[in-house]
Design an enzyme around this catalytic site. Structure first.
Site, short mmCIF file in Angstrom:
data_model
loop_
_atom_site.label_atom_id
_atom_site.label_comp_id
_atom_site.label_asym_id
_atom_site.label_seq_id
_atom_site.Cartn_x
_atom_site.Cartn_y
_atom_site.Cartn_z
CB CYS A 172 -0.94 0.08 1.19
SG CYS A 172 -1.97 -1.35 1.40
NE ARG A 222 4.81 1.46 -0.10
CZ ARG A 222 5.90 1.40 0.64
NH1 ARG A 222 7.02 1.89 0.20
NH2 ARG A 222 5.88 0.87 1.83
CD1 TRP A 231 -0.63 -6.35 -3.28
CD2 TRP A 231 -0.72 -6.91 -1.12
NE1 TRP A 231 -0.35 -7.70 -3.17
CE2 TRP A 231 -0.39 -8.07 -1.86
CE3 TRP A 231 -0.84 -7.02 0.26
CZ2 TRP A 231 -0.18 -9.30 -1.27
CZ3 TRP A 231 -0.62 -8.27 0.86
CH2 TRP A 231 -0.29 -9.39 0.08
CG ASN A 282 1.60 0.55 4.22
OD1 ASN A 282 1.35 -0.64 4.13
ND2 ASN A 282 2.76 1.08 3.89
N GLY A 283 -0.42 -1.43 6.38
CA GLY A 283 -0.04 -2.34 7.46
C GLY A 283 -1.21 -3.24 7.81
CD GLU A 315 15.27 -14.86 -8.89
OE1 GLU A 315 14.76 -15.27 -7.83
OE2 GLU A 315 14.96 -13.77 -9.40
CE LYS A 334 11.95 -12.77 -10.81
NZ LYS A 334 12.81 -12.21 -9.82
CD GLU A 383 8.21 -12.51 -9.47
OE1 GLU A 383 7.68 -11.78 -8.64
OE2 GLU A 383 9.44 -12.68 -9.52
CG HIS A 410 15.20 -38.98 -4.08
ND1 HIS A 410 15.47 -40.27 -3.67
CD2 HIS A 410 16.39 -38.42 -4.41
CE1 HIS A 410 16.78 -40.47 -3.72
NE2 HIS A 410 17.36 -39.36 -4.17
CE LYS A 414 10.87 -3.77 -7.17
NZ LYS A 414 11.33 -5.01 -7.81
C1 F6R Z 1 10.38 -11.54 -6.80
C2 F6R Z 1 10.54 -10.49 -5.82
C3 F6R Z 1 10.25 -10.82 -4.41
C4 F6R Z 1 11.17 -10.03 -3.47
C5 F6R Z 1 10.75 -10.25 -2.01
C6 F6R Z 1 11.71 -9.57 -1.05
O1 F6R Z 1 10.74 -11.10 -8.08
O2 F6R Z 1 10.86 -9.38 -6.14
O3 F6R Z 1 10.33 -12.19 -4.16
O4 F6R Z 1 12.48 -10.45 -3.68
O5 F6R Z 1 9.47 -9.75 -1.81
O6 F6R Z 1 11.78 -8.22 -1.31
P1 F6R Z 1 12.99 -7.35 -0.80
O7 F6R Z 1 14.20 -7.77 -1.56
O8 F6R Z 1 12.59 -5.93 -1.10
O9 F6R Z 1 13.12 -7.62 0.67
#
Ligand code: F6R
Length: 609
Positions: free
Chosen positions: A2, A27, A75, A100-101, A482, A486, A489, A505, A604
């Site tokens: 948020c 956010r 969010w 926010n929270g 990773e 990617k 998501e 396994h 984000k």
């Molecule tokens: C995936 C992604 C998230 C962040 C995670 C931690 O592409 O961006 O998995 O890596 O939310 O975020 P930070 O690095 O800001 O603590």
């Protein structure tokens, strides 16, 4: 999570609030709203489901006017994304509040407020806060005192901002567990969850501390600490050289950020050479701390956690330092046994991730010799709360899927490996090899970016699929993780990563001609083992997409598609191979038509638990 923007000015603020929301949309983007107090002291309100552009449309149809206001991009945590659940929330036709929270005791507070006669219109946890405030105002408190009384009753995390038609020039705000910054103007003052939202109106900021309550008007600004005492907080000038959040000719921020990696990696590495001593890029006192380190505990979430997983291989193999890595949401609640002389390393692009921050704050008083954060955001909560700091120089990352932040984190972690290795198991020659590899890294990444069209061609095969498997061994296993993260998501294809030796396994049962299997397969010590695992996949009809250098000896044939990667020094292979997997998910998502930069359900900066 948020985003909050607020303004108390002598000019119309609706456009300032909207611009702030556009900058904060990373956010959260499931609904947005704004409330202004107009010249006749009426409350004006817009709330819309969807992205900030929906709010802009509402404002264009029915412009709200006013010099005092609050705005929010949401969010959803409690209550589905909808106009009703969007913030601001209203009480008594006079108060509007954004939050926010998460208010953890909202259910009990809601019951008490209903007993007092308050009617709830939303399913949010936030609505209790605005009614509580209202109840304290009815007892004759001024707005500031009502906020101070209210926050005493809240459990959980919050950044709050409120306007009241009876106090038409003021915004009152509070923070605990969620970030909030004051933007100091001339004859006007502002608030936001992130200073980025306010760079358009000021370059002077005050980062509020935990428990602070603040009152702003056009001509005044007062901050009170958790005990209600007036306090002065440091003012920070943030250079006017504002990073421009434009697409620079790319179709998406994610693609732009993938292509920015050669520059970002070079800038991050350059810090180690720019300072008098190599350890200085970790902050004052780093050398003395590193002299004592005998073990490392890494804590992070998501992509940053994967960076930590890669670092474990480097720290143990190259520096001879025992290393544990754990996701913050588990680490923070676990009873732990920590080795003596352990350094706590948190990794966080945003520096605001709630679980990682809580893990740092909950660490026992004598559990670690010091804390080090690797972050991309100066002045973030993790940066301010840590003893040592390594700042990645990725530049602003706007795409929700982390790309350049991840690879620059890996550079920071390799520099940490060098710093600790220099004091122990790492020979001069090995140190030199790693430095040379890091110097050459931007070029290898550039060569990988030039494989874009070939990767785009491979990506077509993933479009009709619902699942994909990513395999790697050793240090490439976290890179497979990773790659899978990617893909899921941004393209919404279910993807899982396995260390290839684990296939037999259980997961091998999933393999059939409908399951694409991506292998991260550079020439390395484990290559022959990986090849055997891939044969097991082939003989069960699986289709292979192999990312490998020529030295690995793979040949494209029926149901085996080889993407020829540049041959680079072993130590930087995890970084170079990551870039190819980023491009793969980008192209799959693009062809599937998903919102690459703002994938559904995500945000984000994850500032809620
Ligand atoms: C995936 C992604 C998230 C962040 C995670 C931690 O592409 O961006 O998995 O890596 O939310 O975020 P930070 O690095 O800001 O603590």
């Amino acid at each position: 999570m948020c985003g909050i923007v607020a303004a108390a000015a002598r000019r119309e603020v609706s456009e300032i609030l909207l611009e702030g929301l556009r900058r904060l949309e990373y956010r959260g983007y499931d609904s947005a709203g704004m409330a202004l107090v107009d010249n006749e002291h009426n409350l004006q309100l817009h709330k819309q489901q969807g992205k900030v552009c929906e709010l802009e449309k509402a404002q264009a149809m029915r412009p709200l006017l006013g010099c005092t206001g609050i705005a929010h991009t949401r969010w959803a945590t409690h209550g589905e994304p909808s106009a009703v659940n969007a913030h601001p929330h209203i009480s008594g036709q006079r108060l509007a509040l954004v939050h926010n929270g998460i208010i953890e005791n909202h259910a009990a507070l809601r019951e008490q407020l209903i007993a007092q006669g308050y009617e709830f219109t939303s399913a949010t946890d936030t609505e209790v806060v605005v009614h509580l405030l209202h109840s304290f105002l009815l007892q004759g408190n001024p707005l500031l005192a009502a906020m101070q009384e209210t926050v005493c009753l809240l459990e959980g995390a919050y950044a709050l901002a409120v306007v009241d038609i009876e106090h038409p020039d003021e915004v009152v705000a509070a923070r605990k567990g969620s970030p909030l910054v004051v933007g100091v103007g001339i004859g006007e003052n502002f608030l936001a969850s992130d200073q980025l939202a306010l760079r358009q109106v000021t370059d002077r900021f005050i980062f509020l501390e935990e428990g602070d309550v603040v009152q702003i008007s056009p001509s005044s600004l007062q901050i009170f600490d958790e005990s209600g005492n007036p306090v002065e907080r440091a003012r920070t000038m943030i250079s006017a050289a504002v990073e421009v959040a434009d697409l620079g000719g790319f179709d998406h921020y994610m693609l732009k950020e993938i292509h920015e990696q050669p520059r970002a990696l070079a800038a991050t590495f350059a810090q180690s050479a720019a300072l008098p001593a190599a350890d200085d890029c970790f902050g004052a006192g780093a050398a003395a701390v590193f002299d004592r380190v005998r073990a490392v505990q890494i804590v992070a979430c998501g992509t940053s956690f994967h960076a930590g997983m890669v670092a474990r291989y480097w720290l143990e193999e190259l520096a001879g330092i025992p290393c544990q890595v754990e996701v913050a949401s588990e680490f923070r609640y676990r009873k732990r046994v920590t080795r003596p002389d352990t350094l706590l390393v948190t990794i966080s692009q945003s520096g605001e991730t709630a679980d990682t921050l809580a893990a740092l704050r909950n660490a026992g008083a004598d559990e670690f010799i010091a804390s080090l954060v690797i972050s991309n955001v100066d002045n973030s909560s993790l940066v301010r709360d840590s003893d040592l700091v390594f700042l990645t120089r990725a530049g602003m990352e706007i795409g929700v899927a982390s790309t350049k932040a991840f690879t620059t984190q890996l550079v920071g972690l390799l520099l940490l490996t060098l710093a600790l290795g220099r004091r122990g198991a790492m020979t001069e020659q090995k140190q030199q090899e790693v430095m040379v590899a890091l110097q050459g890294l931007p070029d290898y990444v550039q060569q990988t970016l030039e494989l874009d069209s070939a990767i785009e061609r491979l990506s077509g095969a993933f479009i009709p699929r619902h699942h994909a498997l990513f395999l790697g061994r050793g240090i490439q296993y976290p890179i497979a993780m990773e790659g899978a993260l990617k893909l899921k998501e941004i393209s919404y294809i279910h993807a899982e990563a396995y260390p290839a030796g684990e296939l037999k396994h259980g997961p091998l049962a999933l393999v059939d001609d409908d399951m694409p299997v991506v292998a991260v397969a550079p020439s390395d010590d484990l290559l022959e083992k990986l090849k055997s695992n891939l044969e097991e996949v082939r003989s069960r009809g699986g289709e292979l997409y192999v990312f490998a250098d020529r030295q690995a000896g793979f040949v494209s044939e029926a149901r085996v598609h080889v993407l020829p990667m540049p041959h680079c020094p072993e130590v930087i292979k995890p970084i170079v191979y990551t870039v190819a997997l980023q491009l793969l998910s980008y192209h799959v998502a693009l062809q599937k038509g998903t919102d690459v930069d703002k994938p559904r359900n995500l945000a984000k900066s994850v500032t809620v638990e």
